[in-house]
Write an enzyme that holds these catalytic residues in place. Structure first.
Site, PDB file in Angstrom:
ATOM      1  N   HIS A  84      -0.775   6.311  -2.717  1.00 20.64           N
ATOM      2  CA  HIS A  84      -0.034   5.126  -2.290  1.00 20.64           C
ATOM      3  C   HIS A  84       0.841   4.633  -3.425  1.00 20.64           C
ATOM      4  CE1 HIS A  84       0.818   1.436  -0.094  1.00 20.64           C
ATOM      5  NE2 HIS A  84       0.740   0.837  -1.259  1.00 20.64           N
ATOM      6  N   ASP A 163      -4.587  -9.095   6.852  1.00 22.21           N
ATOM      7  CA  ASP A 163      -3.504  -8.927   5.876  1.00 22.21           C
ATOM      8  C   ASP A 163      -2.152  -9.240   6.504  1.00 22.21           C
ATOM      9  OD1 ASP A 163      -2.231  -8.004   3.358  1.00 22.21           O
ATOM     10  OD2 ASP A 163      -1.409  -6.486   4.705  1.00 22.21           O
ATOM     11  N   ARG A 170       2.366 -15.590   3.025  1.00 24.59           N
ATOM     12  CA  ARG A 170       2.705 -15.490   1.591  1.00 24.59           C
ATOM     13  C   ARG A 170       4.206 -15.376   1.406  1.00 24.59           C
ATOM     14  NH1 ARG A 170      -0.179 -10.354  -0.070  1.00 24.59           N
ATOM     15  NH2 ARG A 170       0.872 -10.701  -2.047  1.00 24.59           N
ATOM     16  N   SER A 185      -4.329  -6.989  -0.616  1.00 24.58           N
ATOM     17  CA  SER A 185      -3.469  -6.641   0.512  1.00 24.58           C
ATOM     18  C   SER A 185      -3.290  -5.129   0.601  1.00 24.58           C
ATOM     19  CB  SER A 185      -2.116  -7.340   0.329  1.00 24.58           C
ATOM     20  OG  SER A 185      -1.131  -6.812   1.178  1.00 24.58           O
ATOM     21  N   LYS A 189      -5.605  -2.195   3.397  1.00 27.11           N
ATOM     22  CA  LYS A 189      -5.029  -1.204   4.305  1.00 27.11           C
ATOM     23  C   LYS A 189      -5.461   0.213   3.924  1.00 27.11           C
ATOM     24  CE  LYS A 189      -1.327  -3.536   3.454  1.00 27.11           C
ATOM     25  NZ  LYS A 189      -0.007  -4.166   3.272  1.00 27.11           N
TER      26      LYS A 189
HETATM   27  N1  URA Z   1       2.544  -4.431  -0.609  1.00 29.74           N
HETATM   28  C1  URA Z   1       1.546  -4.880   0.177  1.00 29.74           C
HETATM   29  O1  URA Z   1       1.123  -4.205   1.106  1.00 29.74           O
HETATM   30  N2  URA Z   1       1.029  -6.092  -0.073  1.00 29.74           N
HETATM   31  C2  URA Z   1       1.457  -6.869  -1.086  1.00 29.74           C
HETATM   32  O2  URA Z   1       0.937  -7.945  -1.253  1.00 29.74           O
HETATM   33  C3  URA Z   1       2.499  -6.397  -1.892  1.00 29.74           C
HETATM   34  C4  URA Z   1       3.012  -5.158  -1.631  1.00 29.74           C
END
Ligand code: URA
Ligand code: CA
Length: 443
Positions: A84, A163, A170, A185, A189
């Protein structure tokens, strides 16, 4: 005692640590709409200002991951491994790594995202290949990885709905830039999408979510700890985003560059960083004991063509025109191509990578609104990197556009984003640090 949201906000406002029960109450409430947005926003700001310790961050991540589906990849033999990136420009490593790592025997079952802001997204790049389907069902996805060892798709099912809710709030309350909120966050995932081995590419520099090396290493370490505490094999590389990683920026252009790298036609920073990430993926997947061993395996898959063959198999399996692997001219082609002349003599000192990414987005390579339609053919190819010498009139880049107006705009933006000065400049270091569970190695 049943937690109540006002006392939770109060507690974090005063800088105290929240319990697992309080954090789970908050994440569930966000996912199910049972806590008001203004109360969620107040708590997010308290977290942004007062932080979270390691245990709180892990608890928040697990609660967000469990707020939706948890993908089960156990039917895939071996250790399904994912990579990632925190997001970059010209960052085409997935298109190279997914097939190359699979060709070395480690399964890659990857859910990727779309472009966001100035950064490109793997799904958009893949969709520039005619017919390519990113929307497989979970059963098709797993069956494909069982059969050929690799699949890259869009998110399927309902992953980490907490999220989604928190991220949207946010975004509009100036609370994106919080280390525990970013780490939880991203990792919520990743944990929900099922991979057992996870290699993180945390970008640092002018095009990255974290601009300083210190902050990037801290973010990497927080995410590695979260994954390890959740039982996953983890490592993070902190890599440079002070200029685009590859020379090609734009969807079909980046697919072309990935094919060029897998064909052995192109070397350079994109290949170097891909080999580094890939070698750690092979270690996480149990196919190599050391990074050197991993890199040797990847290089042989490049040289014997098995990496490119795996990309061909993946494209064909997902309904795409796999002939692009042998003839990149079958990818969408832009009508207008123009060079970007250097305006002064000197050395390239700095690039505003975010501005370069925004330029690609503005000429149609990305979306400004959710409903915008991407033009896969557009973007630009940089001919120079930081440290290179230029003379006035040298082509810094070539822009690929749908019309002359966009080309004039892109030329001006690229000239403004690249700082040329008389004194010599050093090329950027590509890999800054390797962050493992028990140690940080600065390179
Ligand atoms: N990418 C994400 O998935 N979450 C964040 O908070 C910042 C970047
Ligand atoms: Ca809501």
């Amino acid at each position: 005692m049943i937690p109540d949201i006002i006392s939770i906000i109060e507690k974090k406002k005063l800088g105290h640590a929240l319990t697992q029960e309080e954090i789970a109450f908050f994440a569930d409430g966000a996912a199910h709409g049972t806590i008001r947005d203004y109360q969620i926003a107040a708590l997010l700001m308290a977290i942004r200002l007062n932080g979270m310790n390691r245990e709180e961050t892990v608890n928040l991540t697990l609660a967000m991951a469990r707020s939706g589906d948890m993908v089960d990849l156990s039917a895939i033999p071996g250790v399904p491994t994912d990579k990632h990136s925190t997001g970059g420009v010209g960052d085409t490593t997935t298109l190279i790594l997914a097939p190359l790592v699979a060709a070395c025997g480690v399964p890659v079952a990857k859910m990727s995202g779309r472009g966001l802001g100035h950064t490109g997204g793997t799904l958009d790049k893949l969709e520039s290949i005619r017919g390519f389907r990113i929307g497989l069902s979970m059963a098709e996805f797993i069956a494909q990885v069982q059969r050929i060892g690799v699949s890259v798709i869009g998110q399927t099912g309902n992953l980490a709905p907490a999220d989604k809710e928190l991220y949207a709030l946010r975004d509009v309350t100036s609370t994106v830039d919080s280390l525990p909120l970013i780490a939880s966050s991203i990792m919520s995932k990743k944990l929900a999408s099922g991979a057992q081995g996870i290699v993180l590419d945390v970008k640092t520099g002018s095009g990255a979510i974290m601009h300083t090396l210190r902050e990037s290493i801290d973010l990497a370490q927080a995410m590695v700890h979260i994954g390890a505490d959740a039982g996953r094999r983890m490592v993070a590389l902190v890599t440079d985003m002070g200029e685009p990683l590859g020379s090609h920026v734009g969807n079909a252009l980046e697919v072309k560059e990935a094919i060029d790298v897998l064909s052995g036609r192109v070397q350079g920073p994109l290949l170097t960083v891909s080999l580094a990430l890939g070698s750690y993926m092979l270690m996480a997947g149990g196919a190599a004991q050391t990074p050197q061993q991993g890199e040797a395996l990847l290089r042989s898959a490049l040289e014997n063509g098995s990496g490119l063959a795996k990309l061909r198999d993946m494209i064909a399996a997902q309904g795409g025109d796999a002939r692009v692997c042998d003839d990149v001219s079958l990818l969408p082609q832009a009508k207008v191509r123009r060079d970007v002349p250097a305006l002064a003599p000197g050395y390239l000192h700095r690039m505003d990578t975010t501005a370069l990414g925004n330029t690609a987005q503005r000429i149609g390579a990305g979306r400004r609104e959710k409903t915008d339609i991407i033009d896969y053919s557009v973007g630009f190819v940089l001919n120079k990197r930081i440290g290179d010498a230029v003379q006035p009139g040298d082509a810094l880049a070539t822009v690929y556009c749908k019309n002359e107006e966009d080309a004039a705009f892109a030329i001006h933006e690229i000239q403004s984003a690249i700082a040329i000065r008389p004194e010599q400049a050093l090329p950027l270091k590509l890999i800054h640090a390797i962050v493992e569970v028990d140690r940080i190695t600065e390179c």
